[in-house]
Enzyme design. Structure first.
Site, PDB file in Angstrom:
ATOM      1  N   GLU A  68      -6.328  -4.694   0.909  1.00 47.65           N
ATOM      2  CA  GLU A  68      -5.879  -3.402   0.406  1.00 47.65           C
ATOM      3  C   GLU A  68      -4.576  -3.719  -0.304  1.00 47.65           C
ATOM      4  O   GLU A  68      -3.571  -4.007   0.335  1.00 47.65           O
ATOM      5  CB  GLU A  68      -5.700  -2.470   1.608  1.00 47.65           C
ATOM      6  N   CYS A 124       1.406   2.727  -0.998  1.00 45.92           N
ATOM      7  CA  CYS A 124       0.400   2.050  -1.824  1.00 45.92           C
ATOM      8  C   CYS A 124      -0.432   3.050  -2.601  1.00 45.92           C
ATOM      9  O   CYS A 124      -1.073   2.704  -3.583  1.00 45.92           O
ATOM     10  CB  CYS A 124      -0.482   1.175  -0.958  1.00 45.92           C
TER      11      CYS A 124
HETATM   12  P1  NDP Z   1       3.347  -9.478   0.251  1.00 48.09           P
HETATM   13  O1  NDP Z   1       1.990  -9.546  -0.323  1.00 48.09           O
HETATM   14  O2  NDP Z   1       4.298 -10.561  -0.057  1.00 48.09           O
HETATM   15  O3  NDP Z   1       3.273  -9.378   1.832  1.00 48.09           O
HETATM   16  C1  NDP Z   1       2.296  -8.639   2.521  1.00 48.09           C
HETATM   17  C2  NDP Z   1       2.023  -9.280   3.851  1.00 48.09           C
HETATM   18  O4  NDP Z   1       1.500 -10.576   3.642  1.00 48.09           O
HETATM   19  C3  NDP Z   1       3.274  -9.478   4.685  1.00 48.09           C
HETATM   20  O5  NDP Z   1       2.949  -9.335   6.042  1.00 48.09           O
HETATM   21  C4  NDP Z   1       3.645 -10.909   4.386  1.00 48.09           C
HETATM   22  O6  NDP Z   1       4.415 -11.489   5.390  1.00 48.09           O
HETATM   23  C5  NDP Z   1       2.292 -11.535   4.331  1.00 48.09           C
HETATM   24  N1  NDP Z   1       2.248 -12.785   3.611  1.00 48.09           N
HETATM   25  C6  NDP Z   1       2.869 -13.106   2.465  1.00 48.09           C
HETATM   26  N2  NDP Z   1       2.544 -14.351   2.103  1.00 48.09           N
HETATM   27  C7  NDP Z   1       1.708 -14.830   3.048  1.00 48.09           C
HETATM   28  C8  NDP Z   1       1.034 -16.058   3.250  1.00 48.09           C
HETATM   29  N3  NDP Z   1       1.139 -17.051   2.381  1.00 48.09           N
HETATM   30  N4  NDP Z   1       0.275 -16.187   4.344  1.00 48.09           N
HETATM   31  C9  NDP Z   1       0.128 -15.191   5.231  1.00 48.09           C
HETATM   32  N5  NDP Z   1       0.737 -14.007   5.089  1.00 48.09           N
HETATM   33  C10 NDP Z   1       1.518 -13.814   4.007  1.00 48.09           C
HETATM   34  O7  NDP Z   1       3.895  -8.108  -0.154  1.00 48.09           O
HETATM   35  P2  NDP Z   1       5.358  -7.532   0.107  1.00 48.09           P
HETATM   36  O8  NDP Z   1       5.361  -6.933   1.444  1.00 48.09           O
HETATM   37  O9  NDP Z   1       6.428  -8.531  -0.181  1.00 48.09           O
HETATM   38  O10 NDP Z   1       5.402  -6.470  -1.023  1.00 48.09           O
HETATM   39  C11 NDP Z   1       5.331  -6.911  -2.366  1.00 48.09           C
HETATM   40  C12 NDP Z   1       4.587  -5.915  -3.178  1.00 48.09           C
HETATM   41  O11 NDP Z   1       3.312  -5.649  -2.619  1.00 48.09           O
HETATM   42  C13 NDP Z   1       5.244  -4.583  -3.256  1.00 48.09           C
HETATM   43  O12 NDP Z   1       6.288  -4.561  -4.149  1.00 48.09           O
HETATM   44  C14 NDP Z   1       4.077  -3.750  -3.664  1.00 48.09           C
HETATM   45  O13 NDP Z   1       3.856  -3.871  -5.041  1.00 48.09           O
HETATM   46  C15 NDP Z   1       2.941  -4.339  -2.917  1.00 48.09           C
HETATM   47  N6  NDP Z   1       2.659  -3.616  -1.676  1.00 48.09           N
HETATM   48  C16 NDP Z   1       1.477  -3.018  -1.546  1.00 48.09           C
HETATM   49  C17 NDP Z   1       1.190  -2.322  -0.416  1.00 48.09           C
HETATM   50  C18 NDP Z   1      -0.119  -1.685  -0.183  1.00 48.09           C
HETATM   51  O14 NDP Z   1      -0.244  -0.949   0.771  1.00 48.09           O
HETATM   52  N7  NDP Z   1      -1.137  -1.936  -0.951  1.00 48.09           N
HETATM   53  C19 NDP Z   1       2.147  -2.133   0.629  1.00 48.09           C
HETATM   54  C20 NDP Z   1       3.353  -2.846   0.431  1.00 48.09           C
HETATM   55  C21 NDP Z   1       3.572  -3.559  -0.685  1.00 48.09           C
HETATM   56  P3  NDP Z   1       5.994 -11.715   5.172  1.00 48.09           P
HETATM   57  O15 NDP Z   1       6.567 -10.363   4.913  1.00 48.09           O
HETATM   58  O16 NDP Z   1       6.420 -12.298   6.444  1.00 48.09           O
HETATM   59  O17 NDP Z   1       6.105 -12.625   3.991  1.00 48.09           O
END
Ligand code: NDP
Length: 685
Positions: free
Chosen positions: A263, A302
């Site tokens: 998602e 989101c």
């Molecule tokens: P990320 O995709 O970086 O992170 C989402 C989740 O994935 C976090 O729990 C993060 O952990 C984890 N993650 C990141 N890299 C890895 C990896 N290599 N292996 C395993 N887990 C990983 O998104 P952000 O939270 O930084 O947000 C960035 C952008 O994503 C926002 O600006 C927005 O555009 C979008 N977003 C979309 C959402 C939605 O509901 N669709 C919600 C929030 C954000 P960790 O934080 O520890 O890196």
């Protein structure tokens, strides 16, 4: 350097124990409002392979011992427990920048999902460990070889990677369907707000309500977790499209065909219908919707509206009305008087949003707000991650508004000239979680909804008629699908029982009817019936068995019966009462009995009239009239106990009966399921 003792280092809960990492080297997490360090985060030392093994070996078996109804009962109890402690969660939530109403969205929303799944589990799933999916498929002419799909829980772990913006709702909306399915969860929160998810998990584990191993929690990175996944595990991810792409192509996920549900961020849109003019109730609803989506959770949703499409001639009016409302939105510390919008989750996130606003401004024009400056109440504007709401306009033919997501209080208004054009513009987002159209005209709604549906997981049609009860553009609901195609990740979450089945394997079982009855616990047509001296209506729930049968009849249907029924009920439809008209009817050729008369006569045949364990008849399912009943035909009914669904918390359960009404020549004239409530023996005395 060692962290000050007042700043906790978040613990993970894995393999049945709390794991406290070394604070040295742990990552500092900050209060989004004050900038103070709140906690430290590290998963160093967690054995991820052991955590998955523990989930598979301890949590899974414990959950699979429970029926769907028992799991639903635990979800309900958990919701009650969290509700008692929600003030504690609100307090921690404020440190993520959330106002009280934002926190309620997150915390109460999450509790609401638990309750919704608890209720759906009891109402829509059997009190059993196997789910019977769809109808029995006849596979041979003689009826001795049939097929049935069943669903059973996967024997792995549901790894749930969450986003930073809903630290309570996010984990709970993933946990609830996995738990109900019988699959243990391993929750990984996003770093910036992990301290709030940690508070939630501490409450859950301390409650002792959930079976050991059914919930594990990793505070910090996932290390080599993905290397240990198998085809029985699942991954549910929420976050950026870029991370989704990385994780989805992890070699183990690809090699093991691990179910991967994403998602991801999307450029959601809202359309003001061409029928709506300034001054109308729908115009005001549209403006309120855009403002709400920009300011709730400071636009970090989101599903928030990033693209606002309005008829060209109304762009100015919409910009003016939205800007006027944004100008009254007080930004500041969540606990300060009058504050309507809090901070973003982190300073890093604010930097990211500012960069994206700059890209959008290059393609259009900022018409409200200054990304570099904001008046803040009760906090320091620079130490906290505050940002002004920013409204832009743009030429819809520019690529940026359809591609750049500023994950904050940001939206772009664009004009359109026709419905086909706006449908095409909506699709330029390449797949979205949620869309909305504000219109009072059902024909406009149909054209737009069917036009944009292939690019959307959910579409809201808003107007004066549903506004009062509407949950708004941005609220994902447990009964409805949350997810979207393409850029939105291509996955689906929740959607009622669909989300539960996502955690289960569907298997087509081919067998003879008796074997299928034994496997599913649900009597299958063609398998053995048992006629006993005791009428099945005289048996309590515990005494009934699938296959218990009564055969009653025959009963001759006469012209007098039909005329009596017609006069008595008022159903004097020509096919029953007018010989000439009935003769001209190509299906009947003569007068026939009412279908409802057939069903009523069948009840008269099978019912045992004296007071007994049968408490009520609460309906029929799948009623079909198969062959016309003519005057003089003789009816026999065969009623067979099909399925028993005991209610753990009630003195009765549901009994589904197969009813087959046949004619003198053995032909079925009507078939249906009769649904009754039958008392348990233990409560009958
Ligand atoms: P990320 O995709 O970086 O992170 C989402 C989740 O994935 C976090 O729990 C993060 O952990 C984890 N993650 C990141 N890299 C890895 C990896 N290599 N292996 C395993 N887990 C990983 O998104 P952000 O939270 O930084 O947000 C960035 C952008 O994503 C926002 O600006 C927005 O555009 C979008 N977003 C979309 C959402 C939605 O509901 N669709 C919600 C929030 C954000 P960790 O934080 O520890 O890196």
């Amino acid at each position: 350097m060692t962290a000050p003792t007042t700043v906790p280092t978040l613990r993970s809960y894995v393999a049945g124990a709390w794991h406290s990492p070394d604070p040295a080297g742990a990552r500092p997490l900050h209060d989004a409002v004050t900038g103070e360090e709140v906690a430290r985060l590290s998963s160093a030392g967690v054995d991820f392979g052991a955590a998955l093994s523990y989930g598979r070996g301890v949590g899974g078996p414990a959950l699979r011992e429970l029926t769907f109804h028992q799991r639903a009962g635990l979800l309900k109890a958990l919701a009650g427990h969290l509700r008692e402690h929600r003030d504690e969660l609100y307090a921690v939530s404020a440190r993520t920048g959330a106002t009280l109403s934002d926190s309620k969205f997150d915390v109460d929303g999450g509790i609401g999902v638990l309750l919704a799944y608890a209720s759906k589990g009891r109402r829509e799933l059997p009190n059993d460990t196997v789910y019977v999916d769809g109808a029995v498929e006849p596979l041979g002419r003689g009826g001795t070889f049939v097929g049935q799909h069943v669903a059973t829980p996967l024997h792995g772990v549901a790894v749930q990677v969450n986003a930073f913006n809903f630290p309570v709702w996010g984990p709970l909306e993933k946990l609830a369907p996995a738990f109900l399915a019988g699959v243990p969860s391993l929750v990984k929160p996003a770093s910036p707000t992990a301290f709030l998810t940690s508070a939630l998990v501490e409450l859950i584990i301390d409650s002792g309500l959930l079976p050991e191993g059914s919930l594990q929690f990793v505070a910090g990175g996932v290390g080599d977790l993905f290397d240990h996944l198998t085809g029985q595990d699942l991954v549910s991810f929420t976050g950026s499209a870029a991370t989704a792409a990385t994780l989805r192509t992890h070699p183990t996920i690809v090699r093991e065909s691990v179910r991967f549900n994403a998602e991801a961020d999307s450029l959601n849109m809202s359309i003001l219908g061409p029928d709506v003019a300034p001054g109308s109730p729908e115009f005001d609803l549209y403006v309120s919707g855009v403002v709400a989506e920009m300011t709730i959770k400071a636009g970090q949703k989101c599903t928030a509206i990033r693209r606002a499409f309005v008829p060209e001639q109304h762009v100015e009016a919409v910009v003016e009305a939205v800007s006027a409302r944004l100008a009254t939105t007080v930004v500041g510390a969540p606990d300060a008087e009058g504050v309507r919008m809090g901070a973003l989750a982190s300073l890093d996130q604010r930097g990211e949003v500012r960069r994206n606003i700059a890209a959008l401004a290059d393609a259009g024009r900022i018409v409200h707000g200054d990304p570099g400056k904001v008046d803040v109440v009760g906090a320091d504007a620079e130490r906290g991650a505050f940002l002004s709401p920013v409204l832009l306009t743009a030429d819809p033919d520019r690529a940026e508004p359809h591609a750049v997501e500023a994950f904050g209080p940001v939206s772009t208004v664009m004009g359109y000239s026709s419905i086909p054009q706006v449908v095409e513009l909506a699709a330029r987002g390449n797949g979205s979680l949620a869309g909305s159209v504000v219109t009072a005209d059902p024909a406009v709604a149909r054209e737009i909804v069917l036009g944009v549906a292939p690019w959307h997981g959910r579409v809201l049609v808003l107007n004066e008629r549903d506004a009062k009860e509407s949950t708004g553009h941005g609220s994902p609901l447990p009964a409805l699908v949350h997810g979207g195609p393409g850029r939105a990740g291509g996955g689906e979450e929740m959607g009622g029982i669909r989300g539960v089945l996502h955690h289960m394997q569907r298997t087509a079982v081919q067998a003879d009817p008796d074997t299928l009855t034994a496997i599913t616990g649900r009597w299958v047509r063609g398998s053995q019936r048992r006629e006993t001296d005791v009428h099945p209506f005289r048996k309590h729930l515990e005494e009934l068995r699938p296959g218990d049968t009564i055969v009653a009849g025959p009963r001759r249907v006469t012209q007098e019966d039909v005329e009596h029924f017609a006069e008595f009920t008022g159903d004097t439809f020509y096919a029953h009462m007018d010989a000439a008209a009935a003769a001209a009817n190509p299906l009947f050729g003569e007068r026939v009995a009412h279908g409802y008369l057939v069903v009523s006569l069948a009840a008269g045949l099978f019912v045992d009239p004296d007071p007994g364990p049968v408490l009520a008849n609460f309906g029929v399912d799948d009623l079909r009239f198969l062959t016309p009943v003519r005057f003089g035909d003789e009816l026999t009914v065969t009623l067979t106990c099909k399925q028993l669904t005991p209610r753990d918390t009630a003195g009765y359960g549901e009994v589904r009966w197969d009813a087959d009404v046949t004619r003198q020549d053995g032909e079925s004239v009507a078939r249906y399921d009769v649904l009754t409530l039958v008392a348990k023996k233990e409560t009958a005395s």
